[in-house]
Scaffold this active site. Structure first.
Site, PDB file in Angstrom:
ATOM      1  CB  SER A 123      60.399  -5.945 -18.413  1.00 22.15           C
ATOM      2  OG  SER A 123      59.539  -6.414 -17.408  1.00 22.15           O
ATOM      3  CG  ASP A 150      55.473  -1.073  -6.325  1.00 23.98           C
ATOM      4  OD1 ASP A 150      54.740  -1.465  -7.262  1.00 23.98           O
ATOM      5  OD2 ASP A 150      55.111  -1.060  -5.136  1.00 23.98           O
ATOM      6  CE1 TYR A 152      42.087 -16.155 -22.884  1.00 21.92           C
ATOM      7  CE2 TYR A 152      41.198 -16.953 -20.801  1.00 21.92           C
ATOM      8  CZ  TYR A 152      41.528 -17.180 -22.134  1.00 21.92           C
ATOM      9  OH  TYR A 152      41.294 -18.401 -22.698  1.00 21.92           O
ATOM     10  CE1 TYR A 212      42.766 -15.338 -16.256  1.00 20.18           C
ATOM     11  CE2 TYR A 212      40.810 -14.096 -16.853  1.00 20.18           C
ATOM     12  CZ  TYR A 212      42.176 -14.164 -16.681  1.00 20.18           C
ATOM     13  OH  TYR A 212      42.955 -13.052 -16.914  1.00 20.18           O
TER      14      TYR A 212
END
Ligand code: NAD
Length: 390
Positions: free
Chosen positions: A49, A110, A224, A234
């Site tokens: 979405s 969910d 990523y 990260y």
């Protein structure tokens, strides 16, 4: 209702129905102006979405002429309160896809639960028969485990030692120093449980056991990696551990799929609802956008996903690394781009933020995620917040 942005930190509490629709239409128009891709025909996108998942649904429908099923977790609107952006995006996408003769089925719930997996399998069986592409693009702060009922929360923290660095206070439009204490072993495990690969594997099992995985099913998830600028928070932090687990899951799924294949797309850092919540990343993105736009290398979600489909999944030309991941972050990782980012990073101050970074561009894109700042939209006009999905 007149809908204005109500920003709280890294989130906007409101979303503009017409603005979200215009944002989706912009992406559809971009894809329509590109060559068609001889790609999949029946596609499931979990997390479809917003962000990379929405761009995948748009590319599948409008570049590959595929029928799509989207699974997402969005708040529906009421007479008094706007729905979430992903609700309005999906309504606009499904309207456009159906007008173009494509099936477009949306399931709001969910994705981590057995119940939504079962419902999704049933809808695929009824409407599409089998799927030939499954895009897994979830980004969530928590997960209730379907077997144990345990709730895991994902955190963005360094591992082993505290992280000291500069971050952007996007609300106050200034930079500030932050110290983030290292994660506990429990926090690392919970982050892997939420953002790692177990749920992707569970989806693959549900699709195969339900008989809706086509014989040559392709599946792709997104990761990523970045560089040493963001590694401490990260790749070397809790989220990096979860992404390592996605690498493990890719190998496991490859073994399980006898004739299909599994891929990980390493995508570019972009403004999405999820990435805005990661400390340090908004500053990194503001600098990166500046550097990449100056060089004519900038891409958004739709450009990245179209390139993934046309050169990686259903064409040639995408780079793969030693682990076999598809490197769509190649332009971001160019040495000259990273050197320029590293040169700007330590020099950013409150005074020069607007000059040396593209914070304006960051903010524009952030607002666009919620349907604000689209040129074609009259934000003074009364709009009905209640937009149906089907
Ligand atoms: P996003 O926040 O835009 O999208 C998240 C999607 O997940 C939405 O569709 C949302 O409805 C759905 N979702 C969240 N919780 C759910 C739940 N419990 N059940 C069903 N749906 C749920 O995120 P994004 O940035 O597009 O991230 C997608 C993937 O891409 C993530 O794996 C992320 O790590 C990866 N990625 C993002 C970037 C970036 O810079 N944004 C870069 C590389 C990789």
């Amino acid at each position: 209702m007149i809908v204005q942005p109500k920003i709280r930190g890294f989130f906007c509490l409101t979303a503009h129905p017409a603005g979200c629709a215009a944002h989706v239409e912009e992406q559809i128009a971009w894809v329509r102006a590109r060559p068609r891709i001889a790609g999949p025909k029946n596609v499931l996108v979990v997390g479809g979405s917003t962000g990379y998942g929405l761009a995948s649904r748009i590319t599948a429908a409008f570049a590959c002429e595929a029928d799509t099923v989207g699974v997402f977790f969005e708040k529906p609107p009421t007479e008094r309160k706007t729905g979430t952006a992903g609700w309005y995006n999906t309504a606009a996408f499904q309207r456009a896809a159906r007008a173009a003769g494509r099936k477009a089925i949306g399931l709001n719930g969910d994705a981590f639960s057995d119940e939504i997996k079962t419902r999704t399998v049933e809808r695929i069986r009824e409407e599409l028969g089998q799927i030939d592409l499954f895009v897994y693009s979830l980004a969530s702060p928590r997960r209730t485990h379907p077997r144990t009922g345990e709730v895991a929360r994902s955190v963005i923290k360094p591992i082993g030692k505290p992280y000291h660095g500069t971050t952007l206070d996007t609300d106050k439009r200034c930079v500030r120093e932050v110290t983030i204490e290292p994660a506990t072993p429990q926090e690392i495990a919970e982050t892997v449980a939420v953002m790692g690969g177990e749920d992707w594997e569970m989806w693959i099992d549900a699709l195969r056991d339900g008989g809706v995985a086509g014989p040559d099913l392709r599946t792709v998830a997104f990761t990523y990696i970045g560089t040493d600028v963001t590694w401490p928070i990260y790749w070397h932090g809790t989220i990096g551990k979860a992404k390592e687990d996605l690498d493990r899951a890719t190998r496991a799924i490859r073994e399980r799929l006898t004739s299909g294949t599994a891929d990980l797309g390493v995508m570019k850092a972009l403004v999405t609802q999820s990435s805005s919540a990661i400390p340090v990343v908004p500053l990194y993105i503001s600098i990166l956008y500046r550097v990449m736009k100056e060089r004519g290398l900038h891409e958004g979600c739709i450009e990245q996903i179209y390139r993934l489909f046309s050169t990686g999944l259903y064409g040639d030309g995408a780079a793969r690394d030693d682990e076999g991941r598809l490197r769509l972050d190649d332009l971001e990782m160019q040495p000259d781009v990273q050197q320029a980012v590293k040169a700007i990073w330590p020099a950013v101050t409150d005074e020069n933020l607007m000059e040396v970074t593209d914070f304006d561009g960051y903010q524009e894109e952030f607002l666009k995620l919620f349907g604000f700042g689209l040129p074609a939209v009259d934000y003074e006009a009364d709009v009905d917040p209640v937009v149906p999905l089907d």
